[in-house]
Design an enzyme around this catalytic site. Structure first.
Site, short mmCIF file in Angstrom:
data_model
loop_
_atom_site.label_atom_id
_atom_site.label_comp_id
_atom_site.label_asym_id
_atom_site.label_seq_id
_atom_site.Cartn_x
_atom_site.Cartn_y
_atom_site.Cartn_z
N ASP A 67 75.30 -10.51 48.41
CA ASP A 67 74.22 -11.08 49.26
C ASP A 67 73.25 -11.15 48.56
O ASP A 67 72.36 -12.04 48.58
CB ASP A 67 74.17 -10.23 50.43
N CYS A 68 72.55 -10.10 47.56
CA CYS A 68 71.38 -10.32 46.55
C CYS A 68 71.43 -11.41 45.73
O CYS A 68 70.62 -12.07 45.49
CB CYS A 68 70.97 -8.92 46.12
#
Length: 899
Positions: free
Chosen positions: A604-605
């Site tokens: 997700d980062c």
């Protein structure tokens, strides 16, 4: 509060190269030719690093390009008609009342120095006004420079924010950005001046938040909350001989203050700041407080001891606390269940192999295995009078009379969130026989050394891949003790010193004292969200320097993608052989949660970092800066690397987990030994990771439609199918990394919409109905930590720390979800927007309310950035969807929302 002020005086937050120079100076280290930079010098990208120090800034070297220089260059080149200071003006900066070294009153008055003998009455009056204004702006809606945990145990970062506001004024001739310039208008001082439109509120929010941006482009903030992190560091410091270069006396005082202010009325400490007291939190915080110098006869210490004794003594705490007790010599190793290091010698095809576990879990149990297998005990445990006192204080019976093997499975009900399954207890009992029966000793001794040696090699690889930061605070402390032990307790060993040099990366100072963050910060995560919020508001070029600095930060933060990061030992571990040996996924091209130097990419980062870069590509000002060479380019090849990380992280179920593909099986949870955390054994696919990944692919595909076209579109389709498969029957999604259902619903709806799902689809309409049903009478939404813990929406909303059950962050998430779905209940949207606008403070900030983050279902964690980023984002999205005038006829707005 007065005592806090004295303790916190003169601390400052140093970032990037400034932080590296401070650490190197503190360790009196001078790099010379022939040095092994992998073990005795600061390696990795400086950008994003943030530490707290008492020392003045060190001068930059000829090799460095100072972030301050970068910032000045961006202002000069990107902002039309900006007047640079003359040399004469620069000479007078030290006496500028807006300067970063000026006093700002109250709690922070002693942070900065000021020569009062030379100030005129007029200057003093102006100084007092500025002091009051900065204090108020930094207070997050609370009493300026105060902290009352009985009202709210969450810090609002007053110390850091006051420093940054003061610094901004110094760099900008004492003037605020245009959108909040009214704060200095003589005619409006002290008068409420609410925003008239949602766009105006968003502009104010961005203008305020821009004051807090660090020189290297990221936003820093408190990422504390858990109470079990700092005690582990304190135990490590103590067993390593209390080196002052690792924890100094001023730091000890601040840490003690933190423990004291967060003690509950019953004498205990919670697992985190909003948790009721637990034995896990209480035993480990009590231990740390005593090791830091608190006397056993102090009232608050006696109160903590009474709580422990009432609950049956330290034998009733959870296994992670017991481990620290064993290290320091306050519990016999027989009282802790076996952590056999030889498990790592199993063949990789074995159904249960530690290399298949979730990386955070395996990277904690890796050093635990080494230390358990080595039976590490503090070398002075039998002669240290404090340890003797603690042995008497922590138990209800004489220490020497305890039958330790009988205590291995004891745990207080308040700690037993994830009870040890029957099969795991059976396995632990078998291992106890293996550890203690002499018949197994020849075999055990023969393979244990090999297991210990592999653990040491693996930890060494982790240290170098992360520039000695390590994946998180628990394994950071344990790896450091392991390095100390393997160096024969030599505190001057290069690896041990490199570890200690990275301890400040985890420490944060706020109005409640000094704490240990849950990571080395949330820099990239918060910054990626922030710039997307500004982009969705359509205001990137209204704040050109801020946007350009974010580009520079994201460029430097992409993992193993810059010259600096590729010159570190970490890059050598990116080979296929090294990744296979040490169970690492591909790293190059990903973005981290915190910093490039940390070295662990996350799905997700990486997705949010990629989306941040793609958003900035829509800024003419930023792209002009790249074209002119003012900013470094992030070329297509680097974006392709990021896409490769995302594509290779997709699981077989179509979803995305955190750091790696799911390597294990659901039945691994039957072997969860932690008691206090749930779902930690394998890396699951999550709605948050899946949305961030597939939306990044969708945004990338719009700009680069020909790159791996079939793979990208198929991954998006599979991701959407996964997200629909985990939607709950009531229409919601459970948020695993924040509180909780509003968060999960935002990710769920946005992921489906970006994947091509119609807003009228049953899945999206059902989620909208769910959210509408949770809206409160005041127009907001609210949840607290109990939603995560119970896996059920908090019936009373954010009851303790919100506004009549509502909170600005939950409201923002709900509005972002509903507006992404173009919800036709416009009155609900309008009420939510009005709520956010009504809660905005005069300076453009929003109040700090309850804890926002969570991990492993059972522990809350702080994100002070969320109160700024998400209300801005929600307002921008609602304006883009429904228009700026919230007083329009709902029918007109409904028509607009459907077009």
């Amino acid at each position: 509060t007065g005592k806090s002020g004295a303790l916190i005086s003169k601390w400052r937050c140093a970032v990037a190269h400034d932080s590296h120079r401070d650490t190197i100076a503190k360790f009196n280290y001078i790099k010379t030719k022939g040095d092994d930079v992998s073990s005795s010098f600061m390696t990795g990208e400086p950008f994003g690093r943030q530490i707290w120090t008492l020392d003045e800034a060190q001068p930059s070297t000829d090799e460095e390009v100072s972030e301050d220089v970068m910032e000045k260059t961006l202002k000069r080149e990107l902002v039309p008609n900006l007047k640079e200071k003359t040399k004469n003006e620069e000479k007078t900066e030290d006496n500028n009342i807006f300067g970063p070294l000026s006093p700002i009153g109250g709690l922070v008055q002693n942070i900065f120095s000021f020569d009062k003998d030379n100030e005129s009455h007029k200057e003093k009056s102006k100084q007092d006004e500025t002091t009051k204004l900065i204090e108020t702006m930094a207070s997050g809606g609370r009493k300026p420079m105060g902290f009352d945990p009985s009202k709210n145990p969450n810090s609002c970062d007053q110390i850091f924010r006051a420093q940054m506001i003061s610094s901004y004024l110094e760099k900008n001739d004492g003037k605020f950005p245009e959108d909040i310039a009214y704060l200095q208008d003589e005619g409006e001082k002290g008068e409420a001046n609410p925003a008239k439109t949602a766009t105006e509120a968003a502009k104010r929010g961005i203008a305020f938040y821009s004051l807090l941006q660090s020189t290297d482009g990221h936003w820093a903030g408190d990422y504390g909350g858990p109470h079990f992190l700092l005690p582990g560091l304190v135990v490590s410091w103590y067993v390593m001989g209390c080196p002052s270069v690792m924890i100094s006396p001023p730091q000890q005082a601040l840490m003690l203050h933190y423990f004291k202010v967060h003690q509950q009325a019953d004498g205990g400490w919670g697992t985190h700041i909003e948790s009721p007291s637990t034995m896990f939190g209480t035993v480990i915080c009590y231990l740390a407080a005593r090791l830091l110098g608190a006397h056993k006869d102090e009232d608050w210490i006696k109160s903590g001891r009474d709580f422990i004794q009432k609950e049956g003594g330290a034998v009733m705490t959870s296994s992670w606390a017991k481990f620290w007790l064993c290290l320091v010599g306050c519990m016999d190793w027989k009282g802790h269940n076996s952590v056999p290091p030889e498990m790592w010698l199993l063949p990789n095809w074995f159904p249960f192999h530690p290399g298949r576990m979730w990386c955070h879990c395996r990277m904690v149990y890796l050093p635990m295995g080494y230390l358990y297998g080595s039976r590490f005990i503090y070398s002075q445990a039998e002669t240290d009078p404090l340890i003797e006192e603690l042995r008497n204080e922590l138990y209800c019976e004489p220490y020497d009379s305890i039958e330790w093997d009988r205590t291995r499975h004891l745990v207080a009900s308040m700690d037993n969130y994830s009870p040890i399954p029957t099969f795991m207890k059976f396995a632990q009992n078998c291992l106890s026989v293996y550890e203690n029966w002499k018949i197994f000793r020849p075999f055990r001794d023969a393979i244990r050394k090999a297991g210990i040696d592999f653990c040491l090699e693996y930890m060494r690889a982790e240290d170098l891949q992360t520039n000695f930061i390590d994946i998180g605070p628990v394994n950071k402390a344990l790896n450091m003790v392991s390095a100390f032990h393997s160096a024969n307790n030599d505190i001057n060993d290069p690896a041990v010193r490199s570890h200690m040099m990275r301890v400040p990366d985890y420490l944060w100072v706020a109005e409640d004292g000094m704490k240990m963050n849950g990571y080395n910060g949330s820099q990239c995560w918060d910054t990626s969200f922030a710039i997307q919020a500004v982009w969705e508001c359509g205001l990137l070029d209204r704040f050109p320097v801020m946007s350009a600095k974010v580009w520079a930060f994201l460029e430097r933060t992409q993992i193993l993608s810059t010259e600096c990061s590729q010159s570190t030992p970490a890059y050598q571990y990116e080979s296929c052989d090294s990744r296979d040996k040490f169970y690492r996924h591909v790293s190059k091209g990903g973005w981290p949660f915190s910093t490039s130097a940390h070295g662990w990419p996350i799905s997700d980062c990486t997705g949010e970092g990629l989306k941040g870069v793609l958003a900035l590509m829509d800024s003419p000002v930023v792209m002009d800066g790249v074209k002119r060479g003012i900013l470094k380019d992030i070329g297509p090849r680097r974006l392709y690397d990021a896409v490769n990380v995302i594509l290779t992280l997709q699981n077989e179920d179509g979803g995305w987990a955190t750091y790696e593909n799911n390597r294990g099986f659901g039945w691994y949870e039957e072997l969860n030994p932690s008691e206090v955390f749930g779902d930690i054994m394998i890396d699951y696919s999550y709605v948050e990771c899946s949305m961030a990944s597939l939306t990044a692919l969708a945004d990338f595909h719009e700009k680069f439609p020909d790159h791996r076209k079939n793979e990208v579109t198929f991954a998006i389709k599979r991701g959407a199918e996964f997200m629909k498969s985990i939607q709950r029957k009531d229409g919601s999604w459970y948020g695993s990394w924040a509180c909780c259902f509003c968060y999960g619903c935002w990710f769920g709806i946005e992921g489906l919409i970006k994947s091509g799902e119609s807003a009228s689809s049953p899945a999206i309409q059902k989620c909208c109905q769910y959210l509408i049903s949770k809206q409160r009478a005041n127009g907001g939404w609210g949840e607290d930590f109990t939603s995560c813990y119970d896996k059920d929406y908090a019936a009373n909303g954010m009851q303790n720390y919100g506004d009549d059950g509502s909170g600005v962050v939950n409201t923002a998430w709900a509005l972002m979800a509903l507006s992404a779905a173009k919800c036709n209940d416009v009155e609900a949207i309008r009420k939510g927007v009005r709520y956010l606008m009504s809660r905005q403070l005069d300076c453009g900030d929003w109040p700090q309310e309850g804890i926002a983050g969570v991990f492993n279902r059972a522990c809350g964690i702080t994100y002070t950035a969320y109160r700024n980023v998400f209300p801005i984002w929600a307002l921008g999205r609602c304006v883009a969807t429904y228009g700026d005038n919230i007083d329009k006829d709902p029918k007109i707005l409904a028509t607009k929302s459907q077009n």
